[in-house]
Enzyme design. Structure first.
Site, PDB file in Angstrom:
ATOM      1  N   GLY A  12       0.781  -1.239   0.000  1.00 30.57           N
ATOM      2  CA  GLY A  12       0.000   0.000   0.000  1.00 30.57           C
ATOM      3  C   GLY A  12       0.808   1.283   0.000  1.00 30.57           C
ATOM      4  O   GLY A  12       0.323   2.314   0.465  1.00 30.57           O
ATOM      5  N   ASN A  14       1.560   3.026  -2.638  1.00 25.92           N
ATOM      6  CA  ASN A  14       0.859   3.941  -3.554  1.00 25.92           C
ATOM      7  C   ASN A  14      -0.393   4.505  -2.882  1.00 25.92           C
ATOM      8  O   ASN A  14      -0.697   5.683  -3.034  1.00 25.92           O
ATOM      9  CB  ASN A  14       0.506   3.245  -4.873  1.00 25.92           C
ATOM     10  CG  ASN A  14       1.694   3.210  -5.815  1.00 25.92           C
ATOM     11  OD1 ASN A  14       2.023   4.215  -6.433  1.00 25.92           O
ATOM     12  ND2 ASN A  14       2.363   2.072  -5.898  1.00 25.92           N
ATOM     13  N   LEU A  94      -9.539  -7.942 -13.123  1.00 26.30           N
ATOM     14  CA  LEU A  94     -10.907  -7.469 -12.887  1.00 26.30           C
ATOM     15  C   LEU A  94     -11.901  -8.179 -13.792  1.00 26.30           C
ATOM     16  O   LEU A  94     -11.628  -8.392 -14.970  1.00 26.30           O
ATOM     17  CB  LEU A  94     -11.016  -5.964 -13.149  1.00 26.30           C
ATOM     18  CG  LEU A  94     -10.226  -5.021 -12.255  1.00 26.30           C
ATOM     19  CD1 LEU A  94     -10.660  -3.585 -12.520  1.00 26.30           C
ATOM     20  CD2 LEU A  94     -10.393  -5.343 -10.785  1.00 26.30           C
ATOM     21  N   ASN A 108      -5.140   2.412 -13.170  1.00 27.19           N
ATOM     22  CA  ASN A 108      -4.174   1.454 -12.617  1.00 27.19           C
ATOM     23  C   ASN A 108      -2.780   2.052 -12.708  1.00 27.19           C
ATOM     24  O   ASN A 108      -2.481   2.802 -13.635  1.00 27.19           O
ATOM     25  CB  ASN A 108      -4.233   0.157 -13.444  1.00 27.19           C
ATOM     26  CG  ASN A 108      -3.210  -0.879 -12.977  1.00 27.19           C
ATOM     27  OD1 ASN A 108      -3.102  -1.157 -11.784  1.00 27.19           O
ATOM     28  ND2 ASN A 108      -2.455  -1.437 -13.908  1.00 27.19           N
ATOM     29  N   HIS A 110       1.100   0.913 -13.220  1.00 22.75           N
ATOM     30  CA  HIS A 110       1.925  -0.232 -13.623  1.00 22.75           C
ATOM     31  C   HIS A 110       3.394   0.190 -13.556  1.00 22.75           C
ATOM     32  O   HIS A 110       3.751   1.266 -14.042  1.00 22.75           O
ATOM     33  CB  HIS A 110       1.558  -0.697 -15.039  1.00 22.75           C
ATOM     34  CG  HIS A 110       2.348  -1.892 -15.451  1.00 22.75           C
ATOM     35  ND1 HIS A 110       2.042  -3.166 -15.011  1.00 22.75           N
ATOM     36  CD2 HIS A 110       3.454  -2.009 -16.214  1.00 22.75           C
ATOM     37  CE1 HIS A 110       2.939  -4.011 -15.495  1.00 22.75           C
ATOM     38  NE2 HIS A 110       3.801  -3.335 -16.234  1.00 22.75           N
ATOM     39  N   GLU A 148     -10.791  -3.812 -21.105  1.00 18.57           N
ATOM     40  CA  GLU A 148     -10.993  -5.263 -20.978  1.00 18.57           C
ATOM     41  C   GLU A 148      -9.697  -6.057 -21.124  1.00 18.57           C
ATOM     42  O   GLU A 148      -9.628  -7.221 -20.755  1.00 18.57           O
ATOM     43  CB  GLU A 148     -12.031  -5.762 -21.996  1.00 18.57           C
ATOM     44  CG  GLU A 148     -13.476  -5.441 -21.632  1.00 18.57           C
ATOM     45  CD  GLU A 148     -13.938  -4.061 -22.108  1.00 18.57           C
ATOM     46  OE1 GLU A 148     -13.093  -3.263 -22.581  1.00 18.57           O
ATOM     47  OE2 GLU A 148     -15.153  -3.792 -21.998  1.00 18.57           O
ATOM     48  N   ASP A 151      -3.351  -4.346 -19.116  1.00 24.68           N
ATOM     49  CA  ASP A 151      -2.446  -3.181 -19.254  1.00 24.68           C
ATOM     50  C   ASP A 151      -2.570  -2.520 -20.632  1.00 24.68           C
ATOM     51  O   ASP A 151      -1.597  -1.968 -21.156  1.00 24.68           O
ATOM     52  CB  ASP A 151      -0.974  -3.595 -19.028  1.00 24.68           C
ATOM     53  CG  ASP A 151      -0.734  -4.147 -17.641  1.00 24.68           C
ATOM     54  OD1 ASP A 151      -1.430  -3.731 -16.705  1.00 24.68           O
ATOM     55  OD2 ASP A 151       0.154  -5.000 -17.485  1.00 24.68           O
ATOM     56  N   ALA A 180       8.785   7.774  -9.628  1.00 20.79           N
ATOM     57  CA  ALA A 180       7.691   7.813 -10.599  1.00 20.79           C
ATOM     58  C   ALA A 180       6.312   7.521  -9.988  1.00 20.79           C
ATOM     59  O   ALA A 180       5.439   8.382  -9.988  1.00 20.79           O
ATOM     60  CB  ALA A 180       7.978   6.839 -11.740  1.00 20.79           C
ATOM     61  N   GLU A 181       6.112   6.328  -9.446  1.00 24.86           N
ATOM     62  CA  GLU A 181       4.761   5.909  -9.041  1.00 24.86           C
ATOM     63  C   GLU A 181       4.112   6.860  -8.038  1.00 24.86           C
ATOM     64  O   GLU A 181       2.961   7.272  -8.202  1.00 24.86           O
ATOM     65  CB  GLU A 181       4.801   4.503  -8.437  1.00 24.86           C
ATOM     66  CG  GLU A 181       5.205   3.440  -9.433  1.00 24.86           C
ATOM     67  CD  GLU A 181       5.068   2.040  -8.862  1.00 24.86           C
ATOM     68  OE1 GLU A 181       4.073   1.731  -8.193  1.00 24.86           O
ATOM     69  OE2 GLU A 181       5.986   1.227  -9.085  1.00 24.86           O
TER      70      GLU A 181
HETATM   71  C1  GAR Z   1       3.563  -1.234  -7.317  1.00 26.65           C
HETATM   72  O1  GAR Z   1       4.903  -1.223  -7.759  1.00 26.65           O
HETATM   73  C2  GAR Z   1       2.608  -1.239  -8.485  1.00 26.65           C
HETATM   74  O2  GAR Z   1       3.075  -0.493  -9.574  1.00 26.65           O
HETATM   75  C3  GAR Z   1       2.570  -2.701  -8.817  1.00 26.65           C
HETATM   76  O3  GAR Z   1       2.542  -3.343  -7.559  1.00 26.65           O
HETATM   77  C4  GAR Z   1       3.232  -2.547  -6.601  1.00 26.65           C
HETATM   78  C5  GAR Z   1       2.342  -2.325  -5.396  1.00 26.65           C
HETATM   79  O4  GAR Z   1       3.020  -1.670  -4.373  1.00 26.65           O
HETATM   80  N1  GAR Z   1       1.445  -3.029  -9.626  1.00 26.65           N
HETATM   81  C6  GAR Z   1       1.488  -3.903 -10.629  1.00 26.65           C
HETATM   82  O5  GAR Z   1       2.457  -4.554 -10.900  1.00 26.65           O
HETATM   83  C7  GAR Z   1       0.198  -4.035 -11.440  1.00 26.65           C
HETATM   84  N2  GAR Z   1       0.414  -4.786 -12.631  1.00 26.65           N
HETATM   85  P1  GAR Z   1       2.259  -0.957  -3.185  1.00 26.65           P
HETATM   86  O6  GAR Z   1       1.248  -1.953  -2.619  1.00 26.65           O
HETATM   87  O7  GAR Z   1       3.330  -0.657  -2.171  1.00 26.65           O
HETATM   88  O8  GAR Z   1       1.581   0.280  -3.713  1.00 26.65           O
END
Ligand code: GAR
Length: 209
Positions: A12, A14, A94, A108, A110, A148, A151, A180-181
């Site tokens: 969690g 993000n 989903l 989402n 990625h 649908e 990614d 980035a994220e």
């Molecule tokens: C993140 O790096 C996110 O980009 C990735 O999972 C991680 C979750 O981290 N998501 C994917 O790979 C989706 N295809 P978090 O729970 O610490 O946010």
């Protein structure tokens, strides 16, 4: 106020960036109405509870079939009456019904520059393992609408991050999150909440004024 539900599966971080963004006023016009996890006991749920956000757990283990799980997930989302659904490390495919019902209302994050290192089997640390294996020098993260496919939805924001020669997947994952994220996810929500994102011909136009 954009009623926003966040779906999580793990750490969690993000979600935390989104919680902090709302608290610090970097994300405006947004109310976090519910955090839904497919796994009980994860750190993401703790983060939500600490921030006073309602939580729900919908675990596959509690249902006899995938269909029943999918229906329960849809109900948990519907109950929150969200304008936006944010997948923040939600590692579940989903159901089509959900994607159709909330078309262009699900986003989402990625951990790569789509269309590289994405699609079936590319999630979490695996993405960074493949990036290192291939020896690319630049990776990054992408926020996109969910359609649908896997990614394959319209791209909202992307940010590049350099790969260092001695990176491990864990070190690279952390850099991609930090650089980035945790930036583009809050930014994308703020843009959507303020009516600055439109989708035309499966392409996103962002009003950055
Ligand atoms: C993140 O790096 C996110 O980009 C990735 O999972 C991680 C979750 O981290 N998501 C994917 O790979 C989706 N295809 P978090 O729970 O610490 O946010």
């Amino acid at each position: 106020m954009l009623r926003t539900a966040v779906l999580v599966s793990g750490g969690g971080t993000n979600l935390q960036a989104v919680i902090d963004g709302v608290k610090e006023g970097k994300i405006t016009n947004t109310e976090l109405v519910r955090v839904i996890s497919n796994k009980p006991g994860v750190k993401a749920l703790e983060r939500a509870e600490k921030a006073g956000i309602a939580t729900a757990v919908v675990s596959k283990k509690d249902f006899a079939s995938l269909e029943e799980f999918n229906d329960a997930l849809l109900s948990a989302i519907d109950e929150a009456e969200p304008d936006l659904i944010v997948l923040a490390g939600f590692l579940v495919v989903l159901p089509e019904k959900l994607v159709k019902k909330y078309s262009n209302k699900i986003i989402n994050i990625h951990p790569s520059l789509i269309p590289s290192f994405c699609g079936v089997g590319y999630y979490g640390l695996k993405v960074h393992e493949e990036v290192i294996k291939r020896g690319v020098k630049v990776t990054g993260a992408t926020v996109h609408f969910v359609d649908e496919g896997c990614d394959s939805g319209p791209i909202i924001l992307q940010k590049a991050v350099e790969v260092q020669q001695d990176d491990t997947p864990e070190v690279l994952q952390r850099r991609v999150m930090e650089q980035a994220e945790w930036k583009i996810m809050p930014q994308a929500i703020d843009l959507i909440a303020n009516g600055k994102v439109t989708v035309v011909d499966r392409k996103v136009k962002v009003d950055l004024k």
